[in-house]
Design a protein around this motif. Sequence first.
Motif, PDB file in Angstrom:
ATOM      1  N   TYR A 200      -1.771   0.175  -3.292  1.00  0.00           N
ATOM      2  CA  TYR A 200      -1.563  -1.153  -2.721  1.00  0.00           C
ATOM      3  C   TYR A 200      -0.109  -1.605  -2.825  1.00  0.00           C
ATOM      4  O   TYR A 200       0.303  -2.548  -2.152  1.00  0.00           O
ATOM      5  N   PHE A 201       0.680  -0.953  -3.669  1.00  0.00           N
ATOM      6  CA  PHE A 201       2.084  -1.311  -3.828  1.00  0.00           C
ATOM      7  C   PHE A 201       2.980  -0.483  -2.906  1.00  0.00           C
ATOM      8  O   PHE A 201       4.186  -0.416  -3.102  1.00  0.00           O
ATOM      9  N   LYS A 202       2.371   0.122  -1.910  1.00  0.00           N
ATOM     10  CA  LYS A 202       3.097   1.023  -1.030  1.00  0.00           C
ATOM     11  C   LYS A 202       4.114   0.288  -0.161  1.00  0.00           C
ATOM     12  O   LYS A 202       5.159   0.832   0.194  1.00  0.00           O
ATOM     13  N   PHE A 203       3.797  -0.941   0.189  1.00  0.00           N
ATOM     14  CA  PHE A 203       4.651  -1.680   1.108  1.00  0.00           C
ATOM     15  C   PHE A 203       5.437  -2.795   0.416  1.00  0.00           C
ATOM     16  O   PHE A 203       6.643  -2.806   0.412  1.00  0.00           O
ATOM     17  N   ASP A 204       4.733  -3.729  -0.183  1.00  0.00           N
ATOM     18  CA  ASP A 204       5.397  -4.870  -0.791  1.00  0.00           C
ATOM     19  C   ASP A 204       4.598  -5.298  -2.011  1.00  0.00           C
ATOM     20  O   ASP A 204       3.411  -5.622  -1.913  1.00  0.00           O
ATOM     21  N   GLU A 205       5.231  -5.299  -3.162  1.00  0.00           N
ATOM     22  CA  GLU A 205       4.533  -5.662  -4.392  1.00  0.00           C
ATOM     23  C   GLU A 205       4.031  -7.098  -4.352  1.00  0.00           C
ATOM     24  O   GLU A 205       3.052  -7.430  -5.008  1.00  0.00           O
ATOM     25  N   GLN A 206       4.695  -7.950  -3.582  1.00  0.00           N
ATOM     26  CA  GLN A 206       4.322  -9.356  -3.532  1.00  0.00           C
ATOM     27  C   GLN A 206       2.923  -9.542  -2.953  1.00  0.00           C
ATOM     28  O   GLN A 206       2.188 -10.438  -3.345  1.00  0.00           O
ATOM     29  N   TYR A 207       2.568  -8.674  -2.008  1.00  0.00           N
ATOM     30  CA  TYR A 207       1.283  -8.821  -1.337  1.00  0.00           C
ATOM     31  C   TYR A 207       0.255  -7.784  -1.798  1.00  0.00           C
ATOM     32  O   TYR A 207      -0.818  -7.672  -1.194  1.00  0.00           O
ATOM     33  N   ALA A 208       0.572  -7.019  -2.829  1.00  0.00           N
ATOM     34  CA  ALA A 208      -0.331  -5.961  -3.281  1.00  0.00           C
ATOM     35  C   ALA A 208      -1.668  -6.520  -3.747  1.00  0.00           C
ATOM     36  O   ALA A 208      -2.739  -6.035  -3.371  1.00  0.00           O
ATOM     37  N   ARG A 209      -1.628  -7.557  -4.590  1.00  0.00           N
ATOM     38  CA  ARG A 209      -2.870  -8.133  -5.103  1.00  0.00           C
ATOM     39  C   ARG A 209      -3.685  -8.774  -3.983  1.00  0.00           C
ATOM     40  O   ARG A 209      -4.911  -8.632  -3.922  1.00  0.00           O
ATOM     41  N   THR A 210      -3.004  -9.471  -3.071  1.00  0.00           N
ATOM     42  CA  THR A 210      -3.700 -10.085  -1.935  1.00  0.00           C
ATOM     43  C   THR A 210      -4.339  -9.023  -1.057  1.00  0.00           C
ATOM     44  O   THR A 210      -5.464  -9.185  -0.578  1.00  0.00           O
ATOM     45  N   LEU A 211      -3.627  -7.914  -0.851  1.00  0.00           N
ATOM     46  CA  LEU A 211      -4.155  -6.825  -0.038  1.00  0.00           C
ATOM     47  C   LEU A 211      -5.398  -6.218  -0.668  1.00  0.00           C
ATOM     48  O   LEU A 211      -6.378  -5.907   0.022  1.00  0.00           O
ATOM     49  N   LYS A 212      -5.376  -6.062  -1.995  1.00  0.00           N
ATOM     50  CA  LYS A 212      -6.525  -5.479  -2.686  1.00  0.00           C
ATOM     51  C   LYS A 212      -7.730  -6.401  -2.613  1.00  0.00           C
ATOM     52  O   LYS A 212      -8.858  -5.959  -2.349  1.00  0.00           O
ATOM     53  N   ILE A 213      -7.516  -7.705  -2.825  1.00  0.00           N
ATOM     54  CA  ILE A 213      -8.616  -8.661  -2.766  1.00  0.00           C
ATOM     55  C   ILE A 213      -9.175  -8.745  -1.346  1.00  0.00           C
ATOM     56  O   ILE A 213     -10.391  -8.806  -1.141  1.00  0.00           O
TER      57      ILE A 213
END
Length: 368
Positions: A200-213
């Motif tokens: 999930y941290f492949k693109f932007d760490e800022q949106y990693a958690r949002t992407l996973k949820i």
Amino acid sequence: METATGEWWEDLVDYFTEYNSSEENECCEGGDVCDLDEGMRFEAVFIPVLYSVAFVVGILGNGLLLGVLFQSRRNWSVTDTFILHLGVADILLLVTLPLWAAQSANVDGWTFGTPLCKITGTVFTINFYCGIFLLACISLDRYLSIVHATQMYTRRKPWVVHVSCLAVWFFSLLLSIPDWILLENMTDDRRKRAECVRDYFKFDEQYARTLKISSRGLYHAVGFLLPSVILIICYSRILWQLRCGTQGLQKQRAFKVIIAVVAVFFICWTPYNIALMVDTVNQNNISSDCGTATSLDKAVTVTSSLGYLHCSLNPILYAFVGVKFRRQLLSILHSMGCKLKTRMQFESVTRRSSVYSESADTSKSIAI
């Protein structure tokens, strides 16, 4: 003096060494570092055993199902077409289980590389969604046929059911796109081994958690809640229609099969969805401790394995209980030279019937 100072220094070094060692294996205040050895040992034993059972039983059951369908392909009904695609989806999903089992059993983890990781994960996701959606299609077709005496698919237009199945496969393919993009063969520094997981941290760490949820929310909504609503509504109405219909053995058999279909689906998949929801909430809780995290990891592992067993139970629920299926299976075994003794007496069927049900196209009953 130098000796005392040296002993004091050695004691201090030993203290910090012991502290850092325990900190690497135990949970600190914020729950950032946990002992993962116990969970890894549990997965190394539990997953290979259960996946092996699911693989063997599922391949044999679905293989027999497809064999019977192939033998009676001239008399296919709408239900048989759905069951054919369901059997193919279940087999393709089951084929991926040995690789996941190898990842858990192997000390080095995933050793098959990123390309196979993407292929295996994508195939798994496609067939997972496809199997769930086909169950919903079967229930919707029966609901319209039995409750409203309306045929969604007519014999004059057999291509319609095939288009519906292709649409299910295509929609499942779309839902697997995130896996194809995010799945990577990554080295987990905490577990000290490679794993095939979503990055999930492949693109932007800022949106990693949002992407996973968001990814988990999509799975819960489309992969469980929506099919669950369809199954509950359709089969509850079917049961009510049968309850108001004629009495007899036929109705009792239909009740048993319908209740089994709904019950097994929810028994297999509800625990996993609950565990996954709790795990998602727990990951957002910064005060979470290691005991909770470890317990949730085990819960997700056990419940997901229980869900995958549903692929092995599908042939039993959707075909093995059918009179027509048992007759076709016995006929195939007899033609292969097997001498079978059975007390089962079958009625002669003069109308076109389904392998699953002898009256799958009728509007008032399901003859199991």
